[in-house]
Design a protein around this motif. Sequence first.
Motif, mmCIF file in Angstrom:
data_model
loop_
_atom_site.group_PDB
_atom_site.id
_atom_site.type_symbol
_atom_site.label_atom_id
_atom_site.label_comp_id
_atom_site.label_asym_id
_atom_site.label_seq_id
_atom_site.Cartn_x
_atom_site.Cartn_y
_atom_site.Cartn_z
ATOM 1 N N PRO A 4 0.837 -1.200 0.000
ATOM 2 C CA PRO A 4 0.000 0.000 0.000
ATOM 3 C C PRO A 4 0.877 1.258 0.000
ATOM 4 O O PRO A 4 1.936 1.271 0.634
ATOM 5 C CB PRO A 4 -0.794 -0.131 1.302
ATOM 6 N N SER A 92 13.865 5.632 12.021
ATOM 7 C CA SER A 92 13.176 4.430 12.530
ATOM 8 C C SER A 92 11.759 4.789 12.977
ATOM 9 O O SER A 92 10.832 3.984 12.837
ATOM 10 C CB SER A 92 13.959 3.812 13.696
ATOM 11 N N ALA A 96 8.373 3.282 11.683
ATOM 12 C CA ALA A 96 7.344 2.706 12.568
ATOM 13 C C ALA A 96 5.977 3.319 12.256
ATOM 14 O O ALA A 96 4.959 2.611 12.230
ATOM 15 C CB ALA A 96 7.724 2.925 14.027
ATOM 16 N N TYR A 98 5.124 4.465 9.418
ATOM 17 C CA TYR A 98 4.795 3.855 8.112
ATOM 18 C C TYR A 98 4.108 2.503 8.334
ATOM 19 O O TYR A 98 3.079 2.205 7.716
ATOM 20 C CB TYR A 98 6.090 3.707 7.316
ATOM 21 N N TYR A 99 4.664 1.675 9.246
ATOM 22 C CA TYR A 99 4.073 0.341 9.464
ATOM 23 C C TYR A 99 2.691 0.437 10.120
ATOM 24 O O TYR A 99 1.853 -0.430 9.905
ATOM 25 C CB TYR A 99 5.003 -0.535 10.309
ATOM 26 N N HIS A 100 2.477 1.480 10.928
ATOM 27 C CA HIS A 100 1.134 1.682 11.482
ATOM 28 C C HIS A 100 0.104 1.757 10.349
ATOM 29 O O HIS A 100 -1.005 1.228 10.453
ATOM 30 C CB HIS A 100 1.061 2.999 12.268
ATOM 31 N N ILE A 101 0.488 2.439 9.280
ATOM 32 C CA ILE A 101 -0.451 2.641 8.169
ATOM 33 C C ILE A 101 -0.409 1.450 7.207
ATOM 34 O O ILE A 101 -1.443 0.955 6.767
ATOM 35 C CB ILE A 101 -0.132 3.961 7.438
ATOM 36 N N ALA A 102 0.808 0.977 6.910
ATOM 37 C CA ALA A 102 0.944 -0.143 5.964
ATOM 38 C C ALA A 102 0.210 -1.387 6.473
ATOM 39 O O ALA A 102 -0.277 -2.195 5.685
ATOM 40 C CB ALA A 102 2.420 -0.453 5.741
ATOM 41 N N SER A 103 0.109 -1.531 7.790
ATOM 42 C CA SER A 103 -0.581 -2.688 8.364
ATOM 43 C C SER A 103 -2.085 -2.601 8.169
ATOM 44 O O SER A 103 -2.791 -3.603 8.265
ATOM 45 C CB SER A 103 -0.295 -2.771 9.865
ATOM 46 N N GLY A 104 -2.570 -1.383 7.921
ATOM 47 C CA GLY A 104 -4.015 -1.178 7.843
ATOM 48 C C GLY A 104 -4.612 -0.715 9.159
ATOM 49 O O GLY A 104 -5.807 -0.430 9.237
ATOM 50 N N ALA A 105 -3.790 -0.609 10.207
ATOM 51 C CA ALA A 105 -4.313 -0.235 11.523
ATOM 52 C C ALA A 105 -4.736 1.228 11.578
ATOM 53 O O ALA A 105 -5.632 1.585 12.330
ATOM 54 C CB ALA A 105 -3.268 -0.515 12.607
ATOM 55 N N PRO B 2 -8.724 -4.873 10.565
ATOM 56 C CA PRO B 2 -8.286 -3.888 9.575
ATOM 57 C C PRO B 2 -6.976 -4.253 8.882
ATOM 58 O O PRO B 2 -6.549 -3.555 7.977
ATOM 59 C CB PRO B 2 -8.067 -2.640 10.445
ATOM 60 N N ASN B 4 -3.785 -5.684 6.779
ATOM 61 C CA ASN B 4 -3.566 -6.117 5.402
ATOM 62 C C ASN B 4 -3.085 -7.553 5.330
ATOM 63 O O ASN B 4 -3.204 -8.193 4.285
ATOM 64 C CB ASN B 4 -2.569 -5.180 4.723
ATOM 65 N N LEU B 95 2.436 -5.042 13.735
ATOM 66 C CA LEU B 95 2.219 -4.062 12.664
ATOM 67 C C LEU B 95 3.097 -4.393 11.461
ATOM 68 O O LEU B 95 2.680 -4.244 10.312
ATOM 69 C CB LEU B 95 2.510 -2.645 13.167
ATOM 70 N N ALA B 98 1.689 -7.476 9.798
ATOM 71 C CA ALA B 98 0.376 -7.124 9.219
ATOM 72 C C ALA B 98 0.513 -6.234 7.990
ATOM 73 O O ALA B 98 -0.418 -6.137 7.192
ATOM 74 C CB ALA B 98 -0.489 -6.442 10.272
ATOM 75 N N SER B 99 1.663 -5.583 7.828
ATOM 76 C CA SER B 99 1.873 -4.752 6.633
ATOM 77 C C SER B 99 2.066 -5.606 5.390
ATOM 78 O O SER B 99 2.016 -5.098 4.271
ATOM 79 C CB SER B 99 3.111 -3.860 6.835
#
Lengths: 392, 387
Positions: A4, A92, A96, A98-105, B2, B4, B95, B98-99
Amino acid sequence: MKTPRIGIIGIGQSAFKPRRDDANYPDLVREAVRLCMQDAKLDFDDIEAVVYSLSPDAMVGIGNAERLGIDAVGARNKRFLRINTGGSTGISSVAAAYYHIASGACDVVLTAGADKVGECGDSQTVLNKIWDPTYERPLPLGTISMLAMSAVRYMHKYGMTEIDMARVVVKNREHAALNPNAHLCKRTSIDEVMGSRYISWPIKLFDCCPQSSGGCAMVLASERYIRERNLDAVWITGVGHCSETYYIGDRMGTGYTADHADAFALGNSFKRAYRMAGITEPQKSVHVAELYAPFSNTEFHAIEGAGLAGLGESPAQTAEGRFSIGGAIPVNPSGGTLCTNAIAVTAMVRVAEAALQVSGRAGGHQVKGARVGIANGNGGDHQFFGTMVVEA
Amino acid sequence: MPYNAQAGVIGSATHAPITGGKRSLEEILYDVGQAALADAGLTFEDIDGIAVAANDQLDGRAISVMAASGSVGGVGRDILSTPSAGEHAFVLGILRVASGQYRTQLIVSWSPTDVGSIPDALRLGNDPYFHRRLPLDDFSSNALQAAALAGAVPEAHELALSIALRNRRNGARAYPESAKLSAQADAISKSRVTHWPVREAMIAPPVTGAVALVIASENYIKERRHDRVAWLKGMGWATEAAFLGDRDLTTAPALESARERAYEEAGITDPLDAFDVAEVSDATPYQELLAYEGLGLCTRAKWRERIGDFQPGGRLPVNLSGGATCINPVFCTGLMRIAAAADQVRGTARNYQAANVRTALAHAASGFAMQYQTVVVLGAEGPRSHA
């Protein structure tokens, strides 16, 4: 799985200074957050999570000092955590977030921090405490002496001279003179650098970064959020991290795991970020670079680790002007870490400056036509390397 | 959900208490990381990334993650570190998996006891001008919260004693070799008050400990045919305000925020009956009591009525591991709660395994008076594509 896309939609940074007696630590964090939120045109209610950027607690003299910044970043009752990977903490933290968003969270995440290195007493005394208390701490190790050993090795292996190092200082000070946020922004000359006193041979006073106070903040958002609101964004297209050994001794002598001259983990980290961004020939694809180099000699490691020059080739190419504004691939057009170092956010400033460059918002130190930028941060004892590719 | 990519815990190891003082920190970290990998049937070569959590003040090192670089397999690998809480390393690891950009993560947190005075080390967490002169640390701030809670709900004193007794008895079953603290009602109620109203036998003395977990993506789990998986069903985390004085210590709004997110993701509407077991953060029994309300298990008006539900064999057994009331590695007690809940779902909880655990709740709290709150829901049922 399709990665994403995640964009940077807000940037705020202080005008960095040797001291900020007018602002306490949370005030300094808040200053950067305020500037960032204005840039992003967001309210705190829009922020879903906060990643706090702070390197050693001892630098601000408060244990878990992120707790004091919770209200400054508007995180009360929100998702919140802190990152610390030493000097690479800033990048870093962006990773981090970025991963909050990339995970979909999350869709919108703030990352922020500040430092008062100039007011900590003596940063090298603090930084000696990063080493093992039994084996390496009793040595006169600080980050300067550590990287002086790296400089000696690089000199031995590739023939770098102290004048080569001085050229980096002159270039970056020239760049910093164009950047109103830079801490050291007075132009200098090779003679002046060479005439400055030795701190740890071959590193002289002018080869060293300053101890800076100031903050930085960024807002990241998902592509969906950005598209729905028709926002301007700089896209993060590559993210990498890689680590070296803890013990400096494991990078020296016979049987070392990696050569202290070559920063192999930085190279690996960039390879990961480039692979993700689809970059196979960085010398052709990268338009601008903000590379973490707190001492002049370490900029050569960074340039070569980023693949912008072959091993041992960057001193000569620096002398030719290849990495100056107006050259083929300007490196540290902001003046870089060599001119401004508020450790907790220095590596975040690298990402922020690269993003400003590719969005054409870098002001006086803008690199014309920059569309692809790279950034990195180094932490620990030249141990943790975070890298990022940003694109317009 | 939520996320991915779906993620699950496939390995864990908890080494606490670590006694004898014969191993270096690096050896302790190497051992716990290897044990978690062995539990997952993996080696370092299978690990894409590492997330660690440690506290500089307790470690006596600036940038305490540095020491872990070699011992947890970080050299040449992607390692991130969070010093805010042990459980935040779990959040980071989830996280990242999950990405969809990582297949596996090794999570490690540790808490040594070599520092001269743990309260003094923790007291550095106060701002230097206004609060550091006060004897404020994790222990005293928890006691302040306990006093506030008991002021609002006087029966909290009595209930705290019963919680401490239950946790001690659970701990004696779970770890008979190491949980040797008193499990007698009189001994707890008559032990000396260390920080009023908290009594000495309501908490366990700090011990050295280390916890490691292995997280993997759905695709990886499917390819490797792992069959003992604690799948992430929901996760929330939040922080309270910066200063104690800005908080009403009789409430836990950050826990409510974290709980709402975790339960929403997991589709939990009736938590008391949705979970088979729960591991609830118990810095003192008063904090556990407050967490019952924050986690939506029962309101304070029903604490007395419902407390029996949380006994072993009850409607929702809580802290079958004995919790931090029995084993207290200060900085990684939160990650221990998550590891214990994952063990229950995976059927690897040994002496304290409950029967037929399909869904487990883990609650982790860290900092002064539960400043950081994390809620994790784990389940045995995989995503539909995996089932």
